[in-house]
Each structure stands twice: as C-alpha cells, then as structure tokens.
Design a protein around this motif. Structure first.
Motif, PDB file in Angstrom:
ATOM      1  N   ASP A 341       0.646  -1.215   0.334  1.00 16.14           N
ATOM      2  CA  ASP A 341       0.149   0.260   0.284  1.00 16.14           C
ATOM      3  C   ASP A 341       0.720   1.187   0.070  1.00 16.14           C
ATOM      4  O   ASP A 341       2.084   1.488   0.044  1.00 16.14           O
ATOM      5  CB  ASP A 341      -0.417   0.076   1.475  1.00 16.14           C
ATOM      6  CG  ASP A 341      -0.888  -0.036   2.341  1.00 16.14           C
ATOM      7  OD1 ASP A 341       0.889   0.553   2.697  1.00 16.14           O
ATOM      8  OD2 ASP A 341      -0.898  -0.284   3.227  1.00 16.14           O
ATOM      9  N   ASP A 343       2.465   4.547   2.067  1.00 17.07           N
ATOM     10  CA  ASP A 343       2.656   4.965   2.950  1.00 17.07           C
ATOM     11  C   ASP A 343       2.403   6.530   2.972  1.00 17.07           C
ATOM     12  O   ASP A 343       1.075   7.178   2.255  1.00 17.07           O
ATOM     13  CB  ASP A 343       3.871   5.006   3.095  1.00 17.07           C
ATOM     14  CG  ASP A 343       5.444   3.476   3.025  1.00 17.07           C
ATOM     15  OD1 ASP A 343       4.340   3.077   3.812  1.00 17.07           O
ATOM     16  OD2 ASP A 343       5.833   4.070   2.949  1.00 17.07           O
ATOM     17  N   ASP A 344       1.759   6.215   3.526  1.00 17.51           N
ATOM     18  CA  ASP A 344       0.572   7.939   4.926  1.00 17.51           C
ATOM     19  C   ASP A 344      -0.668   7.966   3.844  1.00 17.51           C
ATOM     20  O   ASP A 344      -0.253   9.764   3.027  1.00 17.51           O
ATOM     21  CB  ASP A 344       1.973   8.918   4.416  1.00 17.51           C
ATOM     22  CG  ASP A 344       2.842   8.571   5.352  1.00 17.51           C
ATOM     23  OD1 ASP A 344       2.305   8.644   6.765  1.00 17.51           O
ATOM     24  OD2 ASP A 344       3.679   8.461   5.830  1.00 17.51           O
ATOM     25  N   GLU A 385      -4.121  -0.841  -0.937  1.00 17.18           N
ATOM     26  CA  GLU A 385      -4.012  -1.302  -0.635  1.00 17.18           C
ATOM     27  C   GLU A 385      -4.386  -2.623  -2.132  1.00 17.18           C
ATOM     28  O   GLU A 385      -5.385  -2.362  -2.591  1.00 17.18           O
ATOM     29  CB  GLU A 385      -4.533  -2.551   0.634  1.00 17.18           C
ATOM     30  CG  GLU A 385      -3.311  -3.488   0.585  1.00 17.18           C
ATOM     31  CD  GLU A 385      -4.135  -4.028   2.266  1.00 17.18           C
ATOM     32  OE1 GLU A 385      -2.898  -4.363   2.776  1.00 17.18           O
ATOM     33  OE2 GLU A 385      -5.234  -4.310   2.102  1.00 17.18           O
ATOM     34  N   GLN A 406       8.445  -1.461  -6.204  1.00 16.53           N
ATOM     35  CA  GLN A 406       8.443   0.220  -5.537  1.00 16.53           C
ATOM     36  C   GLN A 406       9.862   0.669  -5.982  1.00 16.53           C
ATOM     37  O   GLN A 406       9.499   2.313  -5.685  1.00 16.53           O
ATOM     38  CB  GLN A 406       9.741  -0.440  -3.857  1.00 16.53           C
ATOM     39  CG  GLN A 406       9.581   0.252  -2.446  1.00 16.53           C
ATOM     40  CD  GLN A 406       9.899  -0.407  -1.608  1.00 16.53           C
ATOM     41  OE1 GLN A 406      11.459  -0.653  -1.995  1.00 16.53           O
ATOM     42  NE2 GLN A 406       9.503   0.159  -0.894  1.00 16.53           N
ATOM     43  N   ARG A 424       5.949   6.688  -1.651  1.00 14.26           N
ATOM     44  CA  ARG A 424       6.772   5.718  -0.811  1.00 14.26           C
ATOM     45  C   ARG A 424       5.642   4.326  -0.216  1.00 14.26           C
ATOM     46  O   ARG A 424       4.624   4.698  -0.362  1.00 14.26           O
ATOM     47  CB  ARG A 424       7.441   5.911   0.695  1.00 14.26           C
ATOM     48  CG  ARG A 424       8.372   6.935   0.471  1.00 14.26           C
ATOM     49  CD  ARG A 424       9.359   6.696   0.139  1.00 14.26           C
ATOM     50  NE  ARG A 424      10.174   7.946   0.094  1.00 14.26           N
ATOM     51  CZ  ARG A 424      10.677   8.326  -1.556  1.00 14.26           C
ATOM     52  NH1 ARG A 424      10.093   7.885  -2.438  1.00 14.26           N
ATOM     53  NH2 ARG A 424      11.821   9.663  -1.160  1.00 14.26           N
ATOM     54  N   THR A 425       6.508   3.609  -0.709  1.00 13.78           N
ATOM     55  CA  THR A 425       5.270   1.917  -0.938  1.00 13.78           C
ATOM     56  C   THR A 425       5.520   0.767   0.726  1.00 13.78           C
ATOM     57  O   THR A 425       7.328   1.037   0.363  1.00 13.78           O
ATOM     58  CB  THR A 425       5.397   1.554  -1.999  1.00 13.78           C
ATOM     59  OG1 THR A 425       5.804   1.418  -2.768  1.00 13.78           O
ATOM     60  CG2 THR A 425       4.018   2.382  -2.349  1.00 13.78           C
ATOM     61  N   SER A 426       5.131   0.304   1.202  1.00 20.17           N
ATOM     62  CA  SER A 426       5.533  -1.005   2.063  1.00 20.17           C
ATOM     63  C   SER A 426       4.536  -2.361   1.239  1.00 20.17           C
ATOM     64  O   SER A 426       3.421  -2.149   0.546  1.00 20.17           O
ATOM     65  CB  SER A 426       5.118  -0.485   3.222  1.00 20.17           C
ATOM     66  OG  SER A 426       5.602   1.001   3.589  1.00 20.17           O
ATOM     67  N   LYS A 455       5.553  -1.698   8.233  1.00 17.52           N
ATOM     68  CA  LYS A 455       4.834  -0.300   8.701  1.00 17.52           C
ATOM     69  C   LYS A 455       5.052  -0.009  10.291  1.00 17.52           C
ATOM     70  O   LYS A 455       5.875   0.889  10.400  1.00 17.52           O
ATOM     71  CB  LYS A 455       3.351  -0.155   8.895  1.00 17.52           C
ATOM     72  CG  LYS A 455       2.614  -0.188   7.413  1.00 17.52           C
ATOM     73  CD  LYS A 455       2.714   0.588   6.872  1.00 17.52           C
ATOM     74  CE  LYS A 455       1.678   0.545   5.279  1.00 17.52           C
ATOM     75  NZ  LYS A 455       1.883   1.516   4.422  1.00 17.52           N
ATOM     76  N   LYS A 459       8.071   1.774   7.659  1.00 16.60           N
ATOM     77  CA  LYS A 459       7.515   2.266   6.362  1.00 16.60           C
ATOM     78  C   LYS A 459       8.508   1.838   4.770  1.00 16.60           C
ATOM     79  O   LYS A 459       9.505   2.395   5.242  1.00 16.60           O
ATOM     80  CB  LYS A 459       6.776   3.231   6.517  1.00 16.60           C
ATOM     81  CG  LYS A 459       6.013   3.445   7.560  1.00 16.60           C
ATOM     82  CD  LYS A 459       4.862   5.150   7.378  1.00 16.60           C
ATOM     83  CE  LYS A 459       3.862   4.807   8.060  1.00 16.60           C
ATOM     84  NZ  LYS A 459       3.335   6.151   8.520  1.00 16.60           N
ATOM     85  N   ASN A 460       8.359   1.520   3.785  1.00 16.08           N
ATOM     86  CA  ASN A 460       9.078   2.015   2.885  1.00 16.08           C
ATOM     87  C   ASN A 460      10.129   0.822   2.349  1.00 16.08           C
ATOM     88  O   ASN A 460      10.481   0.779   2.732  1.00 16.08           O
ATOM     89  CB  ASN A 460       9.552   3.163   2.952  1.00 16.08           C
ATOM     90  CG  ASN A 460      10.503   3.377   1.562  1.00 16.08           C
ATOM     91  OD1 ASN A 460       9.623   3.188   0.384  1.00 16.08           O
ATOM     92  ND2 ASN A 460      11.643   4.491   0.659  1.00 16.08           N
TER      93      ASN A 460
END
Length: 467
Positions: A341, A343-344, A385, A406, A424-426, A455, A459-460
C-alpha cells in the motif's frame, strides 16, 4: 442500496419476461440482476438471473452462451444453492443435452430431477421429468420404455395440487404416441378420440394441433395415407394460425413423405414449395437471432468485465482474485502473494482531497499493471492496498518483483498545486511453498502480517512472512 422488496420484484420481473418470450429484455434485465446480486452478495438473485439468462440463450440457439451461464449457475449452486435451485439446474441441463442429442446424459439428468422432485413433493416437475424421459426413449426408438415413463408421468400429474388438466393432457400426448409406436393401435385411437373431447383444448391450439398429428400418425401406421395427410393438413392449418415455425416444419416434412408414399407428386411439389418458403422464414429468423446473439454476447462480456474488475482502476477486484487463486491452490500450484500500500495515503487525502487521492490510486494501478507478466495477477484489494499473485514462483522472486515495483513507483511523481509528491510504499510477501497457506485468504493474511511489520519497522520497506 436496493431494498429486499425491490430485489424480489426484479427477480420476478426477470422471470416473467422470460415467460412472455421476451428473450433480449430478459437477458438485459438478468444481467442487471446478476450485477446487483454480486454487489449485494446475494446468491439467490445471481441464481435467478443466471437460470433465466441460460434459458433465453437456449431459446435463441446460443448454446455456448447457455452452457456458460449454466456453468456459472452450477458454481454458485454448489456453494449456496438449496434443493429447489438444484432442481432448476437439472431441468435446464436437460434442454441442452437434448439439443445435442446426448441422450445418456439427458436421461441421467432427468433421473436426478425426478428423484429430487419426488423428495420435495414437486409433482408437476416430477411429471415433466417422466414426460421428457418418455420423449427421449421415443427418440431412441424404445417405445415400450417411453410408454412406461409416460404412464408414470400421468400418475405424478394427478398428484399435483392444484389440479392441472393441461399438465395431464401433455403427458397423455406422449402416452398416445408411444402406444402407436408399440403397435397398440386400438388403445391409441381410443385414447386420441377421448382426448380431442377434453375442454382444455379450447385454449391451447398447440395441443390441438398435436392431437391431429397423432391422428395422422395413427392412420399412417394403419397404411391409410390419404387419411393421414388429411389430419396433418388440419394440424398445419392450426399451427399456421399461431406461427409455430418449428412444429410446422415437422408437419410439412411428414406431409412431403406421405405424398411420396401416395405417389401424389403434384401435392408433394406444393408442400415442397411451402417447405422451402418456411425454411427461408426460419433462416431470416436465424439471422435475426444471430444479430441478437452477438449483441447479448457483448453485453455478457461487458457484465463479466464489470463483475471482475475494480471500478476505479480497471484492474481485477478482490473477489475475482480470491476465486482465481483458490483454483490455483486447489490444483496444487505454488503461489507467491505480494501485498503493498501507499505510505501515509491518508495524509494525501487529507491535504489534497479525495479526488486527487483517487487519481494517485489510478496512476499507481496503471504503472504496476504494465509490469505484470504471464501467470501473474494484479488487483486492488481495497482502499490504497494492492495485491500481486505469482503462480509457480518463489519467495525470492517475489522479493525481486516487490523491489522492482517499489522502485518504479518512486519515480511516479504526482503533482498537485505546484507540489511534486514522491510515492513511498510498503510491501509484505508470502508464499504457499511454506505449507501453511491452503487458500487465498490464508496466503493473503501472511503477506498482510508482513506488510504490518514493514509499517511498524519504519515504512517504505519489503518484509517476508518469515521475518
């Protein structure tokens, strides 16, 4: 949101449209009902829709589409259907097996229908099953077996409440025909002469025409060709009055044959001309049906596409992916699941609005979709997500795929009010090879736990189920 009462009214509307022979309208409304049933997760609405759609496709000769609708009906029926849903399934399957002259499967299906109908005390359906068994036996030349089945059908019709003279009469038509086939000519003519006096014929011209056809068959069996022709001509006059092209075709074919037996070539030539004209009319109807079939096939494609895809992004939705991956796992394939998903993402929505947030989700889906390869699925699980499934892959290949995505998304700059946002993604990655996941939900849960760790870890990041 549609109310329960409105949903039941739509189910009834679809069923009544088919009963009125409005096939295109039925399929269009049926598609609407199917979509609503999927959205509301209401199996009964989906079953009603698919059953009527299948029957209409059969009626216009779109057998492939009918089988496809029945296949979808079966899948839902196996999961959620009750006994009456199975009964409907057997009835519509018989039509398709009969169409292909697959008599063994037709008989097998009718036996199931008969047994279940008796268990549920649905005597009208049991009667129809016996009657159809009688018809199949006659097609196979087994007139003794056909007579036995038809007599059983008549007994079932008598049990039906309220009393239905038409239900009983239709079974008697098979009994009389089977009697002619077994050469019980005295019994058959006695029965036919009783039948033509029954009041039910006053409002049912098709059954009246079939009685005259029985007279014609009886006289033909006695070698009285002229009398046989006379009664087939009476049947023809009735059928022409209500435009039953296919019954008329059967009548003309028999009249041509009888004219040749009688050596009445002049009348035979006249019937041939009528027959050719009828074939032309049928052909024009078939062309019209083909156009309708193409139109409905496109509609079916569009409905399936909408049912399987996420409306915001156009990629696969959660339900489609879950069903597909469950099939993969059932067949023994190993599957890697990647969940990620943004981030933030909530801050993006709060700061720039939900419309901009939707645009970010659309662009994310578009960028990732271009990276999906064969034997991989990509879909939106919900919100921001996303999920990627890799068939016959490894955890390490899943990590590489996650890293590639990513990095791609990091270069996807989103601009709003002069500000450039870097995404930014996790990620969380799991694999069925570890042996603890047998379904999509279990596999997704493991990847989602890994995502949660990513997370919590700042994160990231990309985390595995085992980390």
């Amino acid at each position: 949101m549609m109310t329960t009462r409105e949903l039941k009214m739509l189910q009834r509307e679809v069923t009544l449209l088919r009963a009125d022979g409005k096939y295109k309208e039925t399929i269009n409304k049926g598609m609407d009902l199917l979509e609503i049933g999927k959205e509301l997760k209401d199996p009964k609405s989906q079953l009603v829709a698919l059953l009527n759609i299948a029957a209409c496709y059969y009626s216009i000769g779109a057998i492939g589409e009918a089988f496809e609708s029945i296949d979808n009906y079966q899948k839902i029926c196996y999961k959620f259907g009750d006994s009456e849903d199975y009964l409907q399934l057997y009835n519509v399957l018989f039509l398709l097996y009969e169409y292909h002259k697959d008599y063994e499967r037709a008989i097998e299906t009718l036996e199931k229908s008969k047994d279940l109908a008796l268990k549920l005390k649905k005597y009208n359906i049991a009667s129809n099953a016996y009657s159809n068994l009688s018809h199949v036996f006659m097609e196979k030349g087994n007139f003794a077996g056909a007579l036995k089945m038809a007599n059983a059908g008549l007994e079932m019709a008598k049990f039906h409440e309220p009393e239905s003279p038409l239900l009983e009469f239709r079974v008697k038509l098979n009994i009389a025909k089977a009697l002619i086939g077994t050469k019980a000519l005295d019994k058959s003519i006695e029965m036919i002469e009783q039948m033509v006096k029954e009041p039910v014929l006053e409002a049912n011209p098709r059954e009246m025409a079939q009685c005259y056809m029985l007279y014609g068959e009886w006289y033909a069996a006695n070698g009285k060709t002229a009398d046989s022709l006379h009664f087939f001509e009476k049947a023809k006059d009735i059928v022409e009055g209500y435009s039953d092209h296919y019954l008329l075709k059967s009548i003309l074919e028999e009249m041509i044959r009888l004219s040749e037996v009688k050596r009445d070539y002049e009348r035979g030539f006249y019937f041939q001309k009528e027959y050719i004209s009828l074939l032309k009319d049928i052909n024009e109807q078939e062309l019209s049906k083909k156009a309708l079939k193409l139109d409905l096939k496109y509609r079916l494609y569009e409905t399936e596409k909408r049912a399987n895809t996420d409306s915001l992004t156009g990629i696969f939705n959660r339900e489609y992916i879950e069903n597909k991956v469950d099939d993969w796992l059932k067949s023994g394939s190993s599957v890697v699941c990647i969940v990620f998903d943004i981030d933030d993402f909530k801050k993006i929505n709060d700061n720039y609005g939900h419309l901009f947030g939707d645009e970010v989700i659309r662009n994310t889906a578009k960028a990732c979709n271009s990276l999906i390869e064969k034997e991989e699925l990509f879909g939106r699980y919900g919100g921001d997500e996303f999920v990627i499934l890799m068939k016959e892959s490894t955890l390490e290949k899943g990590r590489e795929k996650a890293k590639y995505i990513q990095q791609t998304l990091e270069h996807l700059l989103e601009e709003k009010a002069g500000t450039a946002l870097t995404l930014r993604t996790s990620f969380g990655v799991s694999s069925s090879r570890q042996g603890s996941a047998k379904t999509f939900k279990e596999l997704f849960h493991l990847a989602d736990q890994a995502l949660y760790k990513a997370k919590m870890n700042g994160k990231n990041q990309i985390m595995y189920e085992s980390q």
